[in-house]
Design a protein around this motif. Structure first.
Motif, short mmCIF file in Angstrom:
data_model
loop_
_atom_site.label_atom_id
_atom_site.label_comp_id
_atom_site.label_asym_id
_atom_site.label_seq_id
_atom_site.Cartn_x
_atom_site.Cartn_y
_atom_site.Cartn_z
N THR A 109 0.85 -1.20 0.00
CA THR A 109 0.00 0.00 0.00
C THR A 109 0.88 1.24 0.00
OG1 THR A 109 -0.07 0.00 2.42
CG2 THR A 109 -1.88 -1.12 1.28
N SER A 169 -8.64 3.73 -0.80
CA SER A 169 -7.63 2.80 -0.26
C SER A 169 -7.29 1.80 -1.35
CB SER A 169 -8.19 2.06 0.96
OG SER A 169 -8.55 2.99 1.96
N PHE A 197 -4.87 -1.38 -2.76
CA PHE A 197 -4.07 -2.53 -2.31
C PHE A 197 -3.46 -3.21 -3.54
CE2 PHE A 197 -7.51 -1.66 0.60
CZ PHE A 197 -6.86 -1.61 1.83
N TYR A 226 -7.79 -9.31 2.07
CA TYR A 226 -8.68 -8.14 2.11
C TYR A 226 -10.03 -8.53 1.50
CZ TYR A 226 -4.40 -5.59 3.11
OH TYR A 226 -3.22 -5.15 3.69
N LEU A 267 -13.04 -5.81 -0.45
CA LEU A 267 -12.73 -4.86 -1.52
C LEU A 267 -13.99 -4.53 -2.32
CD1 LEU A 267 -9.39 -6.40 -2.91
CD2 LEU A 267 -9.64 -4.47 -1.33
N LYS A 273 -12.51 0.80 -1.50
CA LYS A 273 -11.36 -0.09 -1.28
C LYS A 273 -11.10 -0.84 -2.60
CE LYS A 273 -13.08 -2.04 2.59
NZ LYS A 273 -14.11 -1.10 3.04
#
Length: 311
Positions: free
Chosen positions: A24, A35, A37, A165, A168, A294
């Motif tokens: 990140t 955000s 990733f 994660y 997302l 995300k």
């Protein structure tokens, strides 16, 4: 292709691949307003996600066919992936490469144990040469992107990302031959919570964008892009998956690709190839859409000629 096939595929290939890291960047998050990733397949064995599909495709062949070897035509990452996967499994890999492919790529394939057969630099010549090897050696042809077992293998990168994660909103991946985006879309469909998949594509080779609009597989009249891994078009195995499960394809300019590539090098401190940067470029070009979300990004590979960087 169902959820269980994807799970079985992942278990099968785990001993032969890396579970790559997710990085990140606070600065990139601030710039996008979201955000982000980064699933770093540039750290995969041979430097790209294609190791996953190559390993799975070979392992799914009956032992009798494995003993006769595999063949593909590629001057890029799949040539190296199939060679290395085959070497690890004790299988011969015949790789048809155009005569004008960079020597460094031919050397890489040979270094991974691949048997290089050179041909004229046309698709027709590549396909003809591959067929001759199939007939002569009994080798099984494995397509770099239009093969169910390859697609399942490529989907394991997104599956790993969602294991870390699970919430997302989006996963963005580059689109070339369609194997990665199709596999990613299957993984997001089965393991997302829920999760939309978006493709990034160079404006100069926007065949997938046009294919989704027309409902048939389109091709490109020119291939004038720095994203050399994305010059191929979709196939009949991956296109229906893309139609069903990919929500959007965002086209980006060459300047946007170069800027995103520079951002990844400078801010994440990692080496990525231009094709990989297309996904981040797509996010930057549609910041309003992604605001507050995300987002997973598949950094597809890091096999770049460092003597010929665009910045």
């Amino acid at each position: 292709m169902d959820k269980h096939q994807l799970i079985e595929c992942h278990e099968r290939i785990k001993p032969y691949i890396h579970n790559t890291p997710v990085l990140t960047s606070h600065l990139i998050d601030q710039m996008v307003g979201a955000s982000v990733f980064f699933k770093c397949e540039n750290f995969q064995k041979m430097g790209a996600f294609k190791m996953r599909g190559a390993a799975n495709a070979i392992m799914q062949l009956p032992k009798a066919l494995q003993q006769k070897g595999v063949v593909t035509h590629s001057s890029g990452n799949f040539a190296q992936a199939l060679s290395l996967a085959a070497q690890g499994l004790g299988v011969k890999a015949f790789i048809v490469m155009p005569k004008n492919a960079p020597q460094v790529k031919k050397n890489a394939v040979k270094g991974y144990g691949g048997i290089v057969i050179e041909c004229d630099p046309t698709l027709e010549a590549r396909e003809r040469q591959a067929r001759m090897i199939e007939e002569e050696h009994g080798a099984t042809f494995i397509h770099p992107s239009n093969d169910d077992n390859v697609i399942l293998g490529q989907g394991t990168a997104c599956k790993e990302l969602l294991e870390v994660y699970p919430n997302l909103d989006y996963v963005v991946a580059p689109v070339g031959g369609g194997g990665l985006i199709a596999g990613t879309a299957l993984a997001a469909h089965y393991f997302g919570n829920p999760c939309q998949v978006i493709g990034g594509e160079p404006l100069e080779v926007d065949d997938a964008y046009r294919s989704l609009q027309s409902g048939t597989i389109e091709t490109n009249s020119t291939t004038n892009t720095i994203a050399d891994g994305l010059k191929t078009h979709l196939g009949d195995r991956n296109f229906p998956i893309i139609q069903n499960y990919v929500s959007q394809i965002i086209r980006v300019t060459e300047d946007e690709i170069i800027e995103a590539m520079r951002m990844i090098w400078e801010r994440l401190k990692i080496v990525c190839e231009p094709s990989s940067a297309v996904a981040l470029a797509a996010i930057f070009s549609k910041k309003l859409q992604f605001k507050g979300k995300k987002i997973g990004v598949i950094v597809s590979g890091g096999n770049v000629d460092v003597n010929n960087l665009p910045f």
